[in-house]
Write an enzyme that holds these catalytic residues in place. Structure first.
Site, PDB file in Angstrom:
ATOM      1  N   GLU A   1      34.418  49.531  43.312  1.00  0.00           N
ATOM      2  CA  GLU A   1      35.681  49.717  42.598  1.00  0.00           C
ATOM      3  C   GLU A   1      36.742  50.322  43.523  1.00  0.00           C
ATOM      4  OE1 GLU A   1      36.970  48.651  40.064  1.00  0.00           O
ATOM      5  OE2 GLU A   1      38.587  50.026  39.564  1.00  0.00           O
TER       6      GLU A   1
ATOM      7  N   ARG B   1      51.927  40.365  33.471  1.00  0.00           N
ATOM      8  CA  ARG B   1      51.116  39.174  33.222  1.00  0.00           C
ATOM      9  C   ARG B   1      51.439  38.044  34.202  1.00  0.00           C
ATOM     10  NH1 ARG B   1      48.988  39.510  28.007  1.00  0.00           N
ATOM     11  NH2 ARG B   1      48.575  37.292  28.051  1.00  0.00           N
TER      12      ARG B   1
ATOM     13  N   ASN C   1      51.852  29.799  27.452  1.00  0.00           N
ATOM     14  CA  ASN C   1      50.847  30.530  28.235  1.00  0.00           C
ATOM     15  C   ASN C   1      49.513  29.838  28.000  1.00  0.00           C
ATOM     16  OD1 ASN C   1      49.219  32.428  29.528  1.00  0.00           O
ATOM     17  ND2 ASN C   1      49.114  33.740  27.715  1.00  0.00           N
ATOM     18  N   GLY C   2      48.858  29.423  29.075  1.00  0.00           N
ATOM     19  CA  GLY C   2      47.573  28.736  28.926  1.00  0.00           C
ATOM     20  C   GLY C   2      47.536  27.531  29.843  1.00  0.00           C
TER      21      GLY C   2
ATOM     22  N   HIS D   1      22.498  46.181  57.446  1.00  0.00           N
ATOM     23  CA  HIS D   1      22.011  44.794  57.448  1.00  0.00           C
ATOM     24  C   HIS D   1      23.116  43.793  57.782  1.00  0.00           C
ATOM     25  CE1 HIS D   1      18.095  46.047  56.045  1.00  0.00           C
ATOM     26  NE2 HIS D   1      18.677  46.761  55.092  1.00  0.00           N
TER      27      HIS D   1
ATOM     28  N   TRP E   1      53.003  33.157  35.821  1.00  0.00           N
ATOM     29  CA  TRP E   1      52.001  33.261  36.889  1.00  0.00           C
ATOM     30  C   TRP E   1      51.516  31.826  37.092  1.00  0.00           C
ATOM     31  CZ3 TRP E   1      46.707  32.291  37.514  1.00  0.00           C
ATOM     32  CH2 TRP E   1      46.093  32.918  38.610  1.00  0.00           C
TER      33      TRP E   1
ATOM     34  N   CYS F   1      50.942  34.738  32.452  1.00  0.00           N
ATOM     35  CA  CYS F   1      52.219  34.400  31.848  1.00  0.00           C
ATOM     36  C   CYS F   1      52.439  35.238  30.594  1.00  0.00           C
ATOM     37  CB  CYS F   1      52.348  32.933  31.458  1.00  0.00           C
ATOM     38  SG  CYS F   1      52.113  31.799  32.804  1.00  0.00           S
TER      39      CYS F   1
ATOM     40  N   LYS G   1      40.289  48.525  44.387  1.00  0.00           N
ATOM     41  CA  LYS G   1      41.606  49.148  44.162  1.00  0.00           C
ATOM     42  C   LYS G   1      42.444  49.075  45.416  1.00  0.00           C
ATOM     43  CE  LYS G   1      41.696  49.061  40.944  1.00  0.00           C
ATOM     44  NZ  LYS G   1      40.929  48.780  39.782  1.00  0.00           N
TER      45      LYS G   1
ATOM     46  N   GLU H   1      43.542  45.412  46.402  1.00  0.00           N
ATOM     47  CA  GLU H   1      44.509  44.691  45.557  1.00  0.00           C
ATOM     48  C   GLU H   1      45.910  45.267  45.633  1.00  0.00           C
ATOM     49  OE1 GLU H   1      43.637  44.317  41.312  1.00  0.00           O
ATOM     50  OE2 GLU H   1      42.733  46.293  41.292  1.00  0.00           O
TER      51      GLU H   1
ATOM     52  N   LYS I   1      47.796  40.833  35.380  1.00  0.00           N
ATOM     53  CA  LYS I   1      46.968  41.791  34.660  1.00  0.00           C
ATOM     54  C   LYS I   1      45.882  41.111  33.837  1.00  0.00           C
ATOM     55  CE  LYS I   1      46.115  45.956  32.988  1.00  0.00           C
ATOM     56  NZ  LYS I   1      45.357  46.829  33.910  1.00  0.00           N
TER      57      LYS I   1
HETATM   58  O1  M6R Z   1      41.096  42.598  31.110  1.00  0.00           O
HETATM   59  P1  M6R Z   1      39.801  42.570  31.881  1.00  0.00           P
HETATM   60  O2  M6R Z   1      39.161  43.915  31.954  1.00  0.00           O
HETATM   61  O3  M6R Z   1      38.849  41.540  31.375  1.00  0.00           O
HETATM   62  O4  M6R Z   1      40.203  42.151  33.344  1.00  0.00           O
HETATM   63  C1  M6R Z   1      39.219  41.869  34.302  1.00  0.00           C
HETATM   64  C2  M6R Z   1      39.805  41.778  35.694  1.00  0.00           C
HETATM   65  O5  M6R Z   1      40.714  40.727  35.766  1.00  0.00           O
HETATM   66  C3  M6R Z   1      40.504  43.083  36.097  1.00  0.00           C
HETATM   67  O6  M6R Z   1      39.640  44.171  36.017  1.00  0.00           O
HETATM   68  C4  M6R Z   1      41.036  42.978  37.528  1.00  0.00           C
HETATM   69  O7  M6R Z   1      39.970  42.911  38.424  1.00  0.00           O
HETATM   70  C5  M6R Z   1      41.951  44.164  37.855  1.00  0.00           C
HETATM   71  N1  M6R Z   1      43.107  43.708  38.577  1.00  0.00           N
HETATM   72  C6  M6R Z   1      41.284  45.199  38.674  1.00  0.00           C
HETATM   73  O8  M6R Z   1      42.133  46.254  38.996  1.00  0.00           O
END
Ligand code: M6R
Length: 599
Positions: A476, A27, A96-97, A499, A70, A2, A480, A483, A594
């Site tokens: 990673e 956010r 937010n929270g 395995h 969110w 949010c 990417k 997501e 984010k």
């Molecule tokens: O702000 P942060 O680095 O703590 O965020 C951690 C994860 O939420 C963040 O890396 C998330 O996995 C991303 N969407 C990856 O692209």
């Protein structure tokens, strides 16, 4: 999760709130709304994005608050969208929270009519009850936050009340001091086009914004919160001609990497000088273990950092998902260091892990991109990665910058423990200096990567394999792709494939293999053969001059242990182009946000 914004000043509030919310949409973006206040309160809110908001053309009000959501409590519906109002429709709240005790608080208000399923709405009714008792809005909000358990960044306005009242605990909130008014926002990005003078509220603060200024109270006493200048400029938060923030941020990596090392490597001696680190030589010399905690992409950066630290500094290192972290037994808190890594510095799981460590007497170090973030303020030490704003939900440039800063950290620790092999150290420093150029080389091949991505975009699933430093990069790469393209993508340590996951490999499942230096490529080549003999096409990222029989191959220049980081750029571009080919909402993938400020 949010985003919240607020403005009070001499200009029309609505355009400032809407533009600010659009900047904060990374956010959360499942519903949005604004409340404008003068003698009356006008609220406009609905499910959908900020752009979907049905707003009147003429809005003379110069005070208001806004929210982009969110969802946590309650589905993304019009009724659950913020701002939330009280029974009289004269108080509006954005939040937010998570208010953990909202049910209990609701029960204290039997005569109030609730319209949403959210935890937030109770705040509006509690404020209403306080106002009825005759106090002003600031005192009302102060009384209400005293009763809230959980996390909140709040913005509150009321009809007939000249000002915005804001409060925070465990959720970020920044105050912007502009020439034509004052702002609150979840982070600095929406403020940059108006002002670079900001102050960061602390937990427990209640701020009162008027046209003329801002006052902050903590436990009823007036407190001073320093006004600082943000170094990011407004352009840094724009798309700069790229179709998506993600693509722009991928291409910003050479600059981000130069910033990460600027002033931290002595150009003559080639020695690392991580001045921000205040850990004493004695502490580092006596340390038994470094525990890394992080989530998502930052977790993968930690996996890379752990291996560098163990290899260079001969110290035991572990990596834990922050959400799973517990101090564990058999550790001497005085000889343990917990390193939290987070782009935002606001990820709730990571903050929780760091607080857990701190409570046990363990020293904490935060590695973050965000000045003034909760992580930066709560950790004993902080080192910034200096990547500039990252708006795309998928983290890209910050991964590379995090690994580079962890490499600088590993070199520093190794040096202070007198464990650094001079040749190894010199070579890594040279490679750190050459990394931005090598990354640029990968970016220059964008067209070729796009061609490959489009050719393979129809894959049923995608597997990513690598060993050693190639393992975090494989994970990673898969993260990417999944997501932003919503394709099934999995990363494995290459040796694990046989395995179990090998059962999933067919002609329809491209395998992306990391075969550069630092990844034990000679062993992974066997795994490549295993998948090829089951019909899977292999897209290989190899070291310089390493031939092989692959369906597609890209070569990474010689860069020792940092070669997998260059391979990662190919994977980022691959993911981007697959998602783009499918027309996905690349900067705002479904269900994600984010900054994940809930546990
Ligand atoms: O702000 P942060 O680095 O703590 O965020 C951690 C994860 O939420 C963040 O890396 C998330 O996995 C991303 N969407 C990856 O692209």
């Amino acid at each position: 999760m949010c985003g919240i914004i607020g403005y009070i000043g001499d200009s029309e509030a609505r355009p400032r709130l809407v533009a600010g919310l659009q900047r904060l949409e990374y956010r959360g973006y499942d519903s949005a709304g604004i409340a404008l206040a003068d003698e009356e309160l006008s609220v406009f809110k609905q499910a959908g994005t900020v752009g979907d908001l049905d707003l009147p053309v003429e809005t003379p009000q110069t005070c208001g608050i806004g929210h982009t959501r969110w969802s946590t409590h309650g589905k993304p519906t019009d009724a659950n969208a913020h701002p939330h109002t009280d029974c009289s429709g004269r108080v509006a709240v954005v939040h937010n929270g998570i208010i953990a005790n909202y049910d209990e608080l609701r029960e204290t208000l039997p005569d109030h009519r609730f319209r949403s399923e959210t935890d937030t709405e109770v705040v509006a009714h509690l404020v209403e009850a306080e106002l009825e008792a005759g106090v002003d809005l600031r005192a009302a909000v102060a009384a209400v936050v005293d009763r809230i358990e959980g996390s909140y960044a709040l913005g509150v306005v009321a009809a007939g009340y000249d000002g915005i009242v804001a409060a925070r605990r465990n959720s970020p909130l920044v105050v912007g001091h502009g020439a034509d008014g004052n702002f609150i926002a979840s982070d600095v990005t929406p403020l940059l086009e108006h002002t670079r003078s900001v102050s960061y509220l602390e937990d427990g603060d209640v701020a009162h914004l008027t046209r003329d200024g801002v006052t902050v109270h903590q436990d009823g006493a007036l407190v001073d919160r320093a006004v600082t200048t943000v170094e990011w400029d407004a352009d840094a938060a724009e798309k700069g001609g790229y179709d998506h923030y993600m693509l722009k941020e991928i291409h910003e990596q050479p600059t981000a990497l130069r910033q990460a090392i600027a002033g931290r490597i002595d150009p003559i001696e080639g020695r690392v000088e991580l001045d921000d680190l205040s850990l004493s030589d004695d502490f580092l010399a006596g340390i038994d273990e470094v525990q890394f905690v992080a989530c998502g992409t930052s977790y993968h950066a930690c996996m890379y950092g752990k291996q560098l630290l163990e290899e260079l500094a001969d110290v035991r290192a572990t990596v834990e998902f922050a959400s799973e972290y517990d101090v564990g037994s058999g550790r001497d808190p005085e000889r343990t260091l917990v390193v939290g890594v987070s782009q935002s510095g606001e990820t709730a799981d990571t903050l929780r892990a760091l607080r857990t460590a701190s409570r046990s007497g363990i020293r904490t170090l935060g590695v973050t991109n965000t000045v003034g973030s909760t992580m930066a303020r709560e950790c004993d030490d902080v080192v910034y990665i200096r990547a500039g704003p990252e708006i795309g939900v998928a983290a890209t440039k910050t991964f590379a910058s995090q690994v580079v800063v962890l490499a600088l950290f590993a070199l520093t620790v190794a040096e202070r423990r007198s464990e650094l092999d001079a040749t190894v150290g010199r070579e890594l420093v040279e490679h750190l200096q050459d990394l931005p150029g090598a990354v640029q080389g990968a970016l220059d091949r964008d067209d070729a990567i796009e061609e490959v991505a489009v050719a393979y975009a129809a894959g049923e699933a995608f597997f990513f394999i690598g060993r050693r430093f190639g393992n975090p990069v494989a994970l990673e790469g898969a993260l990417k792709l999944k997501e932003i393209s919503y394709d099934h993508a999995e990363g494995f340590p290459a040796g694990e494939l046989k395995h179990g996951p090998l059962a999933l490999v067919t002609e329809g499942t491209p395998v992306l293999a990391i075969l550069t230096d630092g990844t034990r490529p000679e062993e992974t080549r066997n795994n490549v053969k295993e998948v090829q003999s089951r019909g899977a096409p292999v897209i290989a990222l190899t070291g310089a001059g390493q031939d092989g029989d692959y369906e597609v191959g890209f070569e990474v220049p010689e860069l020792g242990l940092l070669e997998p980081l260059v391979a990662n750029v190919y994977l980022q571009l691959f993911a981007y182009h697959v998602a783009d080919d499918k027309g996905r909402a690349i900067d705002r993938p479904r269900n994600l946000a984010k900054s994940v400020t809930v546990e």
